[in-house]
Design an enzyme around this catalytic site. Sequence first.
Site, PDB file in Angstrom:
ATOM      1  N   GLY A 512      -1.884   4.679  12.691  1.00  0.00           N
ATOM      2  CA  GLY A 512      -0.483   4.586  11.610  1.00  0.00           C
ATOM      3  C   GLY A 512       0.555   3.095  11.686  1.00  0.00           C
ATOM      4  N   GLY A 515       8.006   3.450  11.430  1.00  0.00           N
ATOM      5  CA  GLY A 515       9.332   2.120  10.718  1.00  0.00           C
ATOM      6  C   GLY A 515       9.263   0.693  11.592  1.00  0.00           C
ATOM      7  N   PHE A 516       9.150   0.805  12.972  1.00  0.00           N
ATOM      8  CA  PHE A 516       8.925   0.025  13.682  1.00  0.00           C
ATOM      9  C   PHE A 516       7.812  -0.602  14.322  1.00  0.00           C
ATOM     10  CE2 PHE A 516      13.249   2.535  14.643  1.00  0.00           C
ATOM     11  CZ  PHE A 516      13.715   1.918  12.575  1.00  0.00           C
ATOM     12  N   GLY A 517       7.662  -0.524  13.634  1.00  0.00           N
ATOM     13  CA  GLY A 517       6.167  -1.117  14.213  1.00  0.00           C
ATOM     14  C   GLY A 517       4.787  -0.509  14.992  1.00  0.00           C
ATOM     15  N   PRO A 518       3.384  -0.128  14.702  1.00  0.00           N
ATOM     16  CA  PRO A 518       2.318  -0.256  14.188  1.00  0.00           C
ATOM     17  C   PRO A 518       1.424   1.144  15.755  1.00  0.00           C
ATOM     18  CG  PRO A 518       2.002  -2.328  14.628  1.00  0.00           C
ATOM     19  CD  PRO A 518       3.464  -2.545  14.760  1.00  0.00           C
ATOM     20  N   VAL A 519       1.480   2.167  14.591  1.00  0.00           N
ATOM     21  CA  VAL A 519       0.276   3.079  16.414  1.00  0.00           C
ATOM     22  C   VAL A 519      -0.648   3.137  16.213  1.00  0.00           C
ATOM     23  CG1 VAL A 519       0.990   5.469  16.737  1.00  0.00           C
ATOM     24  CG2 VAL A 519       2.704   4.843  16.005  1.00  0.00           C
ATOM     25  N   ASP A 630      15.674  12.373  11.979  1.00  0.00           N
ATOM     26  CA  ASP A 630      15.009  12.005  11.203  1.00  0.00           C
ATOM     27  C   ASP A 630      13.296  12.782  10.572  1.00  0.00           C
ATOM     28  OD1 ASP A 630      13.518  11.043   9.574  1.00  0.00           O
ATOM     29  OD2 ASP A 630      12.948   8.720  10.956  1.00  0.00           O
TER      30      ASP A 630
END
Length: 816
Positions: A512, A515-519, A630
Amino acid sequence: MEVQSVQLFFFIAFILVQSYCIALDTISANHEIRDGNSLVSEGGMFELGFFSPGKSKNRYVGIWFKKISYGTVVWVANRNTPIADKSGMLKLNRLGNLVIVSGGNPMVWSSNSTVFVHGNNSVVVAQLLSNGNLVVWHTNKIIWQSFDYPGDTYIAGMKFGKDLVTGLLRFMSSWKSPDDPSVGEYSDKLDATGFPQTYGRKGDVITRRLGPWNGLGFSGFPDEKGNPIYSTDFSLNEKEIYYKFELQSSVVQRIVLTWDGKTQILQWIERIKDWIVYAETFVDTCDRFSLCGPNGICSINKHPPCTCMKGFEPKNLEEWQASDWVSGCTRKTPLNCGNGDGFWKVAGVKVPDTGRSWYNVSMTLDECEMACKKNCSCTGYASVDIRNGGSGCLLWFHDLLDTREYDSDQDIYIRIDATELEGLMDSQYNFNIRKSIIIALLLTSTALSLIFVVAYACRKINQWRHKGRGNRYLLDKKNRRVEIDHLDDLQFFSLFEVARATDNFSVSNKIGEGGFGPVYKGVLDDRREIAVKRLSESSQQGLDEFKNEVICIAKLQHRNLVKLLGYCIYKKELILIYEYMPNKSLDFFLFDETRSLMLDWSQRFNIIHGMARGILYLHQDSRLQIIHRDLKAGNILLDYDMNPKISDFGLARNFVGHDTTAKTKKVVGTYGYISPEYAVHGRFSIKSDVFSFGVLVLEIISGKKNREFTHGDHNDNLLGHAWRLFKEGRSTELMSGSLQASCVVSEVLRSIHVALLCVQHHAEDRPTMLSVVLMLVSEGVLPQPKQPAFFTGEIQIEVKSVSSADDYMITQPYAR
Ligand SMILES: *[C@@H]1O[C@H](CO)[C@@H](O)[C@H](O)[C@H]1NC(C)=O
Ligand SMILES: *[C@@H]1O[C@H](CO)[C@@H](O)[C@H](O)[C@H]1NC(C)=O
Ligand SMILES: *[C@@H]1O[C@H](CO)[C@@H](O)[C@H](O)[C@H]1NC(C)=O
Ligand SMILES: *[C@@H]1O[C@H](CO)[C@@H](O)[C@H](O)[C@H]1NC(C)=O
């Protein structure tokens, strides 16, 4: 009548075929094999006939593989007496001998069978057996067999060694060349003058030695115990001494002494239809026979490879230093027999040349030592069989030749003079004393340092308690240190560990993009599955998110919150490690036409409950009191059993005491889920989360995204639509069609009702999460919801969200 004759025909045909088959592998007294005909062994593995090797035009009688590797010759009869043309014939003569005759020559070759049959040769037959052995039978006795006269090839079942009764030596000899099977330069022969071993020769010169059998294998060669492909059998008795290999599986191997002197074990690989070298003997420097001369010892791991045995020195130092080791080593002090001389153990060796050794297989090692001690010319002793701690006795009476270091349990004991032995003992003793002193010193100093360390640690531990451990701070954009609390509640992972778990953050492991980076998905060494969130390097958002996550959930434990397992900080690399959720997130199922069918009503109702309890825990039950800010379908992860777990606390805020409302200039969150007061005025509170929860519930029931909702009849969003239906008493129509079969209508209606309470325009009208949880489970009457927060006009919201993910870009109007 006709049927009978047909049957008769088949019967005769059957008899004919059968007798033909029987005849295929035998030559009887009245038959012969002409060039062009052949015998085939039962099973079809081997064939006997005439052939021409390589480029040669000469004809030879030989046996070759038929089923596999067609034409690979394993035995040649007339290897030294070829036939020049195709006039050759193989037959059994009146004496019971197999003979080859050709046009002009009545006896090209003869088997010279030792048993002669006079007069009646109809009792003699030759047969090619299924193992490739050509035998001559006299009644039930084998009077001759090709396995007794090997050439350059050994196949399974052939004996290598010596018949002590007849004196027959079965050995290998190379071909002259690939085109010429006549006896070549090289031979491998058993030597039984001392304890049996094998010499490889080039001409008459011994070039190498296959060590004696030590119970597990050939001394100096890898152990063969447990080899799944072949087993080697060693037999030593008054009648014969031999080695024989048998194949353990269907794998086919053969041993060949090549025309250029290599002894190789070849293995047939059906897939590539070729032979590969499975093993080769005599490959390294130390395999050269007696390279280091008498009393030298060869070690492939040393440069130069030759050294003298203990108590010996080079006989000719000049030569020795010039790497000419042939003269070998001589005693430093001559043996003074019976005057206290003793034995020095050399561990892990290929035993010296046993050519002139003496042996007894039933003696013990102690008896062996006694025997060696008693005889002044005995130079060393060893066990015959290294299994079970060793047994048997090998004695040497001459210089020790061709010894090499070898990683095995085989030891030898060499006789050296008393004074030399004392010297060796002393140096070992001194070494031991020095070692003890050093150890004692080390121990003392270690103990002292330990005391210091413990004292120091005790003082430090308290500081660490407050500051965490490892990298407790990070560097922000301006390289300022940013201290992070709560890190000591989390496990620290090294970047190396994380990289290994995720296969170096490989694209194939990416699950995935937050918002702040890939997983990434990862697997730890203990096989635990993890999700790895790699925050964008050195971005302020990354840093804030990292802090938020750590602060918020490091200390939180709830079955409906995703668990943060640990973190990794390395330079500007910020990484969070979570438990892995195999079923991804709610939106993955909810908004997909096919996958949504997998979520029935009871699962959806369970998800609604779980989410409510998770949020309640955040708002009220946890020590920190957290507003998530969120909540959305993408942040509700699902475990193996489809239980919801709230994740992504990057935007969360914790609030203190009763001040549950805060204001922010920067509105962050996800369009479609944020409450109007937050979107418009930047005010957020626990009721903002309640609003998002309400949106989620409506999405779960309808299977539609609030932000993408459209309807033909009106411009309302999902909330407005639900409100409309509710007012008209048609709430069930909101429900996704796929739920028709599984739904419990009362639960659906209650859930919609609660959801509408949650999305009311004014925050103060919305229930708390505690009320929500209670309302969901109770049967009581619910308050009437007021109009939800939805707009029909266009309102522009100024939002400065820097993230690239469109989830965070709230620059579109809130309402459609
Ligand atoms: C058989 O005996 C003959 C006569 O002694 C000899 O010439 C020949 O080489 C022998 N053949 C073999 C295969 O040993
Ligand atoms: C040879 O032996 C076979 C079988 O033992 C026998 O039937 C036959 O009569 C014998 N022939 C002669 C000539 O002795
Ligand atoms: C081998 O040693 C055993 C035990 O010491 C002894 O009984 C036997 O006679 C010895 N055999 C030979 C051939 O020396
Ligand atoms: C020592 O052994 C050698 C070789 O076996 C033998 O010839 C000699 O007679 C033995 N000497 C004694 C004293 O037993």
